[in-house]
Design a protein around this motif. Structure first.
Motif, PDB file in Angstrom:
ATOM      1  N   LEU A   1       5.359  -8.044   0.803  1.00 40.95           N
ATOM      2  CA  LEU A   1       4.743  -7.849   2.110  1.00 40.95           C
ATOM      3  C   LEU A   1       5.715  -7.187   3.095  1.00 40.95           C
ATOM      4  CD1 LEU A   1       1.953  -8.407   3.205  1.00 40.95           C
ATOM      5  CD2 LEU A   1       2.764 -10.574   4.103  1.00 40.95           C
TER       6      LEU A   1
ATOM      7  N   THR B   1       4.079  -6.644  -9.935  1.00 35.99           N
ATOM      8  CA  THR B   1       3.105  -7.308  -9.062  1.00 35.99           C
ATOM      9  C   THR B   1       1.927  -6.416  -8.684  1.00 35.99           C
ATOM     10  OG1 THR B   1       4.052  -6.672  -6.932  1.00 35.99           O
ATOM     11  CG2 THR B   1       4.994  -8.619  -7.994  1.00 35.99           C
ATOM     12  N   ALA B   2       2.127  -5.101  -8.606  1.00 37.16           N
ATOM     13  CA  ALA B   2       1.067  -4.165  -8.199  1.00 37.16           C
ATOM     14  C   ALA B   2       0.602  -4.426  -6.764  1.00 37.16           C
ATOM     15  CB  ALA B   2      -0.121  -4.202  -9.166  1.00 37.16           C
ATOM     16  N   GLN B   3       1.466  -4.996  -5.932  1.00 34.78           N
ATOM     17  CA  GLN B   3       1.033  -5.390  -4.592  1.00 34.78           C
ATOM     18  C   GLN B   3       1.362  -4.374  -3.495  1.00 34.78           C
ATOM     19  OE1 GLN B   3       1.261 -10.078  -5.704  1.00 34.78           O
ATOM     20  NE2 GLN B   3       2.445  -9.480  -3.936  1.00 34.78           N
TER      21      GLN B   3
ATOM     22  N   PRO C   1      -1.575  -1.519  -2.418  1.00 35.93           N
ATOM     23  CA  PRO C   1      -2.666  -2.021  -1.567  1.00 35.93           C
ATOM     24  C   PRO C   1      -2.179  -2.549  -0.216  1.00 35.93           C
ATOM     25  CG  PRO C   1      -2.928  -2.825  -3.811  1.00 35.93           C
ATOM     26  CD  PRO C   1      -1.608  -2.113  -3.765  1.00 35.93           C
ATOM     27  N   GLN C   2      -0.987  -3.146  -0.175  1.00 33.62           N
ATOM     28  CA  GLN C   2      -0.508  -3.686   1.104  1.00 33.62           C
ATOM     29  C   GLN C   2      -0.120  -2.565   2.061  1.00 33.62           C
ATOM     30  OE1 GLN C   2       2.425  -6.527  -0.328  1.00 33.62           O
ATOM     31  NE2 GLN C   2       0.940  -8.182  -0.263  1.00 33.62           N
TER      32      GLN C   2
ATOM     33  N   ALA D   1      -1.578   0.322   2.100  1.00 37.52           N
ATOM     34  CA  ALA D   1      -2.886   0.828   2.545  1.00 37.52           C
ATOM     35  C   ALA D   1      -3.420  -0.033   3.682  1.00 37.52           C
ATOM     36  CB  ALA D   1      -3.872   0.846   1.374  1.00 37.52           C
ATOM     37  N   GLU D   2      -3.359  -1.335   3.492  1.00 36.48           N
ATOM     38  CA  GLU D   2      -3.898  -2.244   4.516  1.00 36.48           C
ATOM     39  C   GLU D   2      -3.114  -2.098   5.814  1.00 36.48           C
ATOM     40  OE1 GLU D   2      -4.893  -5.484   7.001  1.00 36.48           O
ATOM     41  OE2 GLU D   2      -2.875  -5.150   6.188  1.00 36.48           O
ATOM     42  N   LYS D   3      -1.792  -2.021   5.700  1.00 35.49           N
ATOM     43  CA  LYS D   3      -0.967  -1.893   6.909  1.00 35.49           C
ATOM     44  C   LYS D   3      -1.289  -0.614   7.674  1.00 35.49           C
ATOM     45  CE  LYS D   3       1.916  -5.452   6.264  1.00 35.49           C
ATOM     46  NZ  LYS D   3       1.060  -6.599   6.599  1.00 35.49           N
TER      47      LYS D   3
ATOM     48  N   LYS E   1      11.062  -9.006  12.863  1.00 33.89           N
ATOM     49  CA  LYS E   1      10.438 -10.226  12.324  1.00 33.89           C
ATOM     50  C   LYS E   1       9.645  -9.931  11.048  1.00 33.89           C
ATOM     51  CE  LYS E   1       9.526 -12.663  16.664  1.00 33.89           C
ATOM     52  NZ  LYS E   1       9.334 -11.445  17.490  1.00 33.89           N
TER      53      LYS E   1
ATOM     54  N   GLY F   1      10.734 -11.391   7.145  1.00 35.21           N
ATOM     55  CA  GLY F   1       9.348 -10.920   7.080  1.00 35.21           C
ATOM     56  C   GLY F   1       8.645 -11.258   5.784  1.00 35.21           C
TER      57      GLY F   1
ATOM     58  N   PRO G   1       6.848 -13.968   3.499  1.00 36.50           N
ATOM     59  CA  PRO G   1       6.278 -15.306   3.434  1.00 36.50           C
ATOM     60  C   PRO G   1       6.681 -16.062   2.165  1.00 36.50           C
ATOM     61  CG  PRO G   1       4.547 -13.650   3.759  1.00 36.50           C
ATOM     62  CD  PRO G   1       5.820 -12.910   3.497  1.00 36.50           C
ATOM     63  N   THR G   2       6.961 -15.343   1.088  1.00 33.98           N
ATOM     64  CA  THR G   2       7.263 -16.042  -0.162  1.00 33.98           C
ATOM     65  C   THR G   2       8.742 -16.383  -0.257  1.00 33.98           C
ATOM     66  OG1 THR G   2       7.592 -13.965  -1.331  1.00 33.98           O
ATOM     67  CG2 THR G   2       5.407 -14.898  -1.452  1.00 33.98           C
ATOM     68  N   ASN G   3       9.023 -17.562  -0.755  1.00 34.16           N
ATOM     69  CA  ASN G   3      10.392 -18.024  -0.969  1.00 34.16           C
ATOM     70  C   ASN G   3      10.564 -18.385  -2.423  1.00 34.16           C
ATOM     71  OD1 ASN G   3      11.853 -18.854   1.824  1.00 34.16           O
ATOM     72  ND2 ASN G   3       9.619 -18.890   1.965  1.00 34.16           N
TER      73      ASN G   3
ATOM     74  N   PRO H   1      -3.621  -8.380  -2.744  1.00 34.31           N
ATOM     75  CA  PRO H   1      -2.599  -7.843  -1.837  1.00 34.31           C
ATOM     76  C   PRO H   1      -3.161  -7.426  -0.481  1.00 34.31           C
ATOM     77  CG  PRO H   1      -2.530  -6.729  -3.980  1.00 34.31           C
ATOM     78  CD  PRO H   1      -3.689  -7.665  -4.022  1.00 34.31           C
TER      79      PRO H   1
ATOM     80  N   ALA I   1       1.847 -12.815  -7.944  1.00 32.31           N
ATOM     81  CA  ALA I   1       1.007 -12.231  -8.996  1.00 32.31           C
ATOM     82  C   ALA I   1       1.288 -12.869 -10.343  1.00 32.31           C
ATOM     83  CB  ALA I   1       1.267 -10.729  -9.074  1.00 32.31           C
TER      84      ALA I   1
ATOM     85  N   VAL J   1       7.370 -20.407  -3.512  1.00 33.34           N
ATOM     86  CA  VAL J   1       6.667 -21.262  -2.550  1.00 33.34           C
ATOM     87  C   VAL J   1       6.494 -20.470  -1.262  1.00 33.34           C
ATOM     88  CG1 VAL J   1       6.729 -23.473  -1.332  1.00 33.34           C
ATOM     89  CG2 VAL J   1       7.812 -23.282  -3.558  1.00 33.34           C
ATOM     90  N   ASN J   2       5.321 -20.583  -0.644  1.00 39.09           N
ATOM     91  CA  ASN J   2       5.096 -19.942   0.661  1.00 39.09           C
ATOM     92  C   ASN J   2       4.908 -21.061   1.674  1.00 39.09           C
ATOM     93  OD1 ASN J   2       4.531 -18.004  -1.313  1.00 39.09           O
ATOM     94  ND2 ASN J   2       2.350 -18.073  -0.881  1.00 39.09           N
TER      95      ASN J   2
ATOM     96  N   HIS K   1       2.951 -20.069   5.578  1.00 38.77           N
ATOM     97  CA  HIS K   1       1.815 -19.183   5.813  1.00 38.77           C
ATOM     98  C   HIS K   1       0.629 -19.598   4.962  1.00 38.77           C
ATOM     99  CE1 HIS K   1       4.279 -16.408   8.175  1.00 38.77           C
ATOM    100  NE2 HIS K   1       5.243 -16.717   7.327  1.00 38.77           N
TER     101      HIS K   1
END
Lengths: 293, 347
Positions: free
Chosen positions: A100, A130-132, A135-136, A138-140, A245, A251, A253-255, B106, B118, B165-166, B169
């Motif tokens: 993200l 991930t293929a993410q 699309p992300q 595009a959305e942004k 941020k 920025g 969200p995943t940890n 996504p 994913a 882990v998220n 959010h």
């Protein structure tokens, strides 16, 4: 009608060829043992971009990558194969980004480039699968997307429409989408053309500022002044007006909670040779136990 | 509120298996968390769609039925989930890691600024301590979270397994491939609520921007998922010609043919036969691994097989450690012998 085409590319560790030295004695991934390569699907995306460029004379292909200064290598590779310009987004504060935060950063760079008609990237990168990001991004940018693309069949710049063949689960689909658009291209799409010898000569000294040692910078200064295309554009977070941020670790969200190496739980196994007696013995055992019929 | 949501993928008027598997998993997660399980069914002509999903223990079925919602296109389905989730504030959202889920997930996560992982191979609920800085003595300060979704997946070419882990959010989003989770009907008479939404309220007309001109979906050429015996080949098969021996063996012993990613990448066989984290997950009675070294990404897709037989000329191939039988030998030598002795003894 000329098009402004953007290609998203990533330099990735070649996880397809993980050898025995890929893990350190402490059990962490030894990145140094893995060669850095142009993400394979991104090369397929570059090929679709170069085909559009040929079809619409005057079009330009710009390659955008984010990573360490060394990732400018993929820009050079793209220039050798037919791209016109490249942008390396590199900055310490961008490290540790998940998909993200990466997408946000790339979208900011694309906004700064501006005026694009189509953005192409690989379906996914082999280090994360991930293929993410496509699309992300595009959305942004508030654009729609066509993922899993196999081929751009027809692009009509006047009507601002493009027809694309894509893979779906168990089949194929042909879709018509409006421009501007984000397209992610499969690894099974047409392979990228090879390097062009003349272009290698032309661009072999093309570098991003962060790649050059002070001595090299001095040596190249004159050449760059005469041939501006030898300077690969380099942007940091401030250059793309990034909201701090939304980039890097902050920025994301995943940890990652834990990372563990795989240790196979060894089963008690029977070891056989390839002798006729051993193979026949196994087949007879499986048949007798009705394990195979 | 704060439910577990599953996005149900619908081909025509049928909910796909991967979604039903996720409903089964989602029900368990919802039980652990003490919340409801809800699902979204979006498509065209969905009368009675709840009958396909409710029995998996769904408390609320959100139906979005409109002509433009099948075949799937990115924007309308994104708008449905984004706008519905703004109202419902789910804590978890699961979807299939196939073409639709990997197109949709996504976009939704970007619009909601939520984390997405994913191709998870396991999902669990647990606690999480996040380092948020250091105190004056340079000791780490941690923030404690309860009841977070552990999104577990192999990473880095499958050489490591990461737990993601998220913590901050919502929703915590994950995609899972077909076959990874088990599908189990909870109760044929399970009673949940059906909510039929006014699609226009969620999807502005301007979101219908992509037109599907032509679409062919064929039944799979093989039934790897349902096969009781699988003969699978890896890079060690050496060539496409050698790989074709596996089809001969499979034909004899009534098996399906699978492959590792390396064999697919080498062009020995079509990618739809790939077994592993980024392919199909299988649980056959017998799995015969031929020339497969056994990267974790492959193991993730076949480790629950009943009996594993490894044929490999490298006695140290990782796959041998999980095999019940190891045949030390070349595939060229062993496979013809297996065919020969099966023919001789099976009558």
């Amino acid at each position: 009608m000329a098009l402004k085409i953007i290609v998203l590319a990533k330099q990735v560790p070649d996880t397809r060829n993980v050898g025995p030295d890929a893990m350190t004695p402490e059990g962490t991934v030894n990145r140094a043992a893995l060669p850095a390569v142009f993400n394979p699907d991104d090369l397929n995306a570059l090929e679709q971009a170069l085909r559009l460029k040929e079809q619409f004379p005057g079009s330009t292909v710009s390659v955008v990558t984010m990573g360490l200064p060394k990732s400018a290598e993929v820009i050079r590779e793209a220039l050798y194969r037919g791209a016109d310009a490249g942008y390396v987004i590199t900055d310490r504060c961008l490290g540790g980004a998940d998909t993200l935060a990466t997408s946000y950063t790339i979208a900011q760079a694309i906004r700064k480039i501006g005026g694009f008609d189509i953005i192409l990237g690989g379906r996914q990168a082999i280090d994360g699968d991930t293929a993410q990001v496509g699309p992300q991004v595009a959305e942004k940018l508030g654009l729609t997307q066509v993922t899993y693309a196999e081929e751009i069949l027809n692009l009509d710049p006047e009507a601002k429409k493009v027809v694309i063949k894509r893979h779906i689960d168990g089949g194929v689909e042909t879709v018509e989408a409006p421009l501007p658009l984000v397209v992610t291209v499969n690894g099974s799409a047409a392979p990228c053309r090879p390097r062009n010898a003349k272009r290698v000569m032309k661009y072999k000294n093309a570098t991003a500022p962060a790649e050059r040692t002070p001595e090299q910078a001095e040596k190249l200064a004159e050449a760059i002044a005469a041939k501006p295309y030898l300077n690969i554009t380099q942007w940091g977070a401030a250059d793309i007006n990034a909201d701090m941020k939304q980039v890097g670790k902050t920025g994301s969200p995943t940890n990652v909670k834990t990372v563990k190496n795989i240790v196979f739980k060894a089963k008690e196994s029977k070891t056989l040779t390839s002798s006729d007696a051993d193979v026949e013995g196994l087949i007879v055992e499986l048949l007798n136990d009705k394990i195979i019929g | 509120m704060n439910s577990v949501f599953v996005y149900c993928e619908i081909e025509g008027k049928t909910v796909k298996d991967v979604s039903l598997e996720l409903l089964t998993k989602g029900r368990k997660l919802a039980n652990t968390l003490g919340v409801q399980l809800e699902c979204v069914c979006a498509g065209s002509g969905l009368d009675g769609i709840e009958n396909q999903v409710m029995k998996y223990g769904v408390d609320r079925v959100h139906v979005f039925d409109a002509p433009g919602l099948f075949p799937y296109t990115s924007n309308p389905h994104t708008a449905i989930l984004v706008n519905l989730f703004k109202e419902e504030d789910p804590q978890i959202c699961l979807m299939g890691a196939d073409v639709v889920g990997r197109d949709l997930g996504p976009r939704v996560s970007s619009a909601l600024f939520s984390g997405l992982t994913a191709d998870c191979t396991e999902l669990e609920i647990g606690e999480f301590d996040m380092n948020v800085g250091f105190d004056e003595n340079k000791k780490p300060i941690t923030k404690h979270y309860e009841n977070k979704l552990y999104q577990i997946r192999p990473a880095f070419g499958g050489n490591i397994v990461a737990t993601i882990v998220n913590p901050e959010h919502r929703p915590q989003m994950a995609t899972v491939r077909e076959g990874v989770m088990k599908k189990e009907v909870l109760d044929e008479n399970y009673k949940g609520e059906v909510i039929r939404h006014d699609v226009a309220k969620y999807v502005p007309e301007t979101e219908y921007v992509v037109r599907v001109l032509d679409r062919h979906v064929e039944k799979a050429k093989h039934n790897l998922k349902g096969a009781s015996i699988i003969v699978s080949g890896g890079y060690g098969m050496g060539s496409k010609e050698n790989f074709d021996m596996l089809f001969d063996l499979a034909k004899e012993i009534h098996a399906e043919v699978g492959a590792s990613r390396a064999a697919v990448d080498a062009g020995f066989v079509d990618h739809d036969r790939q077994i592993g984290q980024t392919g199909v997950t299988v649980r056959p009675k017998v799995y015969i691994a031929c020339g497969i070294s056994g990267q974790i990404q492959h193991i993730a897709g076949m480790q629950e097989s009943g009996i594993i037989i490894s044929i490999n000329n490298d006695p140290n191939a990782p796959i041998n450690t999980i095999a019940d039988y190891v045949i030390n030998g070349t595939v060229e030598e062993v496979i013809p012998k297996m065919i020969k002795y099966y023919k001789k003894n099976s009558k």
